[in-house]
Design a protein around this motif. Sequence first.
Motif, mmCIF file in Angstrom:
data_model
loop_
_atom_site.group_PDB
_atom_site.id
_atom_site.type_symbol
_atom_site.label_atom_id
_atom_site.label_comp_id
_atom_site.label_asym_id
_atom_site.label_seq_id
_atom_site.Cartn_x
_atom_site.Cartn_y
_atom_site.Cartn_z
ATOM 1 N N ARG A 173 37.305 36.798 30.863
ATOM 2 C CA ARG A 173 37.171 38.055 31.600
ATOM 3 C C ARG A 173 35.829 38.135 32.322
ATOM 4 N N GLN A 174 34.768 37.689 31.677
ATOM 5 C CA GLN A 174 33.442 37.747 32.298
ATOM 6 C C GLN A 174 33.386 36.905 33.568
ATOM 7 N N THR A 176 35.967 35.780 35.321
ATOM 8 C CA THR A 176 36.944 36.309 36.283
ATOM 9 C C THR A 176 36.370 37.484 37.050
ATOM 10 N N ASN A 177 35.675 38.372 36.377
ATOM 11 C CA ASN A 177 35.083 39.536 37.050
ATOM 12 C C ASN A 177 34.050 39.122 38.090
ATOM 13 N N GLU A 178 33.366 38.000 37.842
ATOM 14 C CA GLU A 178 32.378 37.508 38.805
ATOM 15 C C GLU A 178 33.047 36.886 40.027
ATOM 16 N N PRO A 181 36.726 39.873 41.845
ATOM 17 C CA PRO A 181 36.552 41.306 41.558
ATOM 18 C C PRO A 181 37.890 42.045 41.621
ATOM 19 N N GLY A 182 38.128 42.883 40.612
ATOM 20 C CA GLY A 182 39.370 43.648 40.571
ATOM 21 C C GLY A 182 40.500 42.963 39.839
ATOM 22 N N LYS A 184 42.757 41.438 36.755
ATOM 23 C CA LYS A 184 43.090 41.938 35.420
ATOM 24 C C LYS A 184 43.391 40.752 34.512
ATOM 25 N N TRP A 197 45.500 38.712 40.147
ATOM 26 C CA TRP A 197 44.519 39.117 41.154
ATOM 27 C C TRP A 197 45.171 39.163 42.516
#
Length: 202
Positions: A173-174, A176-178, A181-182, A184, A197
């Motif tokens: 998750r960390q 992926t968020n970088e 963005p957005g 799940k 995404w």
Amino acid sequence: MEGNYWNHNTAFHNELIADAKLRGGRILDIGCGDGLLVQRLAPFASQVMGIDPDQTALELAQRRLAAISNVTLMNDDFLALPVPIQEERYATIVCVATLHHMDLRSALLRMSQFLSPGGRLLIIGLAEDKSILDLIISGGLLLPIRIMDRLHGGMGNPNVRIAAPKESIREIRQVTNEILPGAKVRRRFYYRYLLSWDNPLV
């Protein structure tokens, strides 16, 4: 269909197909293995590209898909491919039990570059149990999953490469968020997670 089987990966095929069907167009299956998902996606796409670095798996896929005209197979490392021009990118990219075979950050970035604006990335992945919560969740799933395995008549496991996941779902998750963005990342049944995404239109 010839060569059907069920396991913890193919259990998600119908969900992936239903989602990809909404967009149609060009679909990319990264780590396509013996081509079962490609075969199931083909009726709903203008073209399906399957890529896998395992020559043995690709030979199985070639036999399975020989009569399907809108399918192309490539025996290659996805991370080594050049980024396609805009017109050759994909409306849907699927990746089932393959992301943990690659460098996480590099793979997610490259997948985003292969996706058309407005396209969707769908990853069914495996994560390593590193925290107490991870272990509790996996332990609680053991009996229900065994029951589902029996109800499906046991698992069919084609001869494909196997690797243990390296990152926990928290670490996935960390990153992926970088990179996306957005996006799940949600825990799913059968010790899997779903990463989805949507590539912005602009």
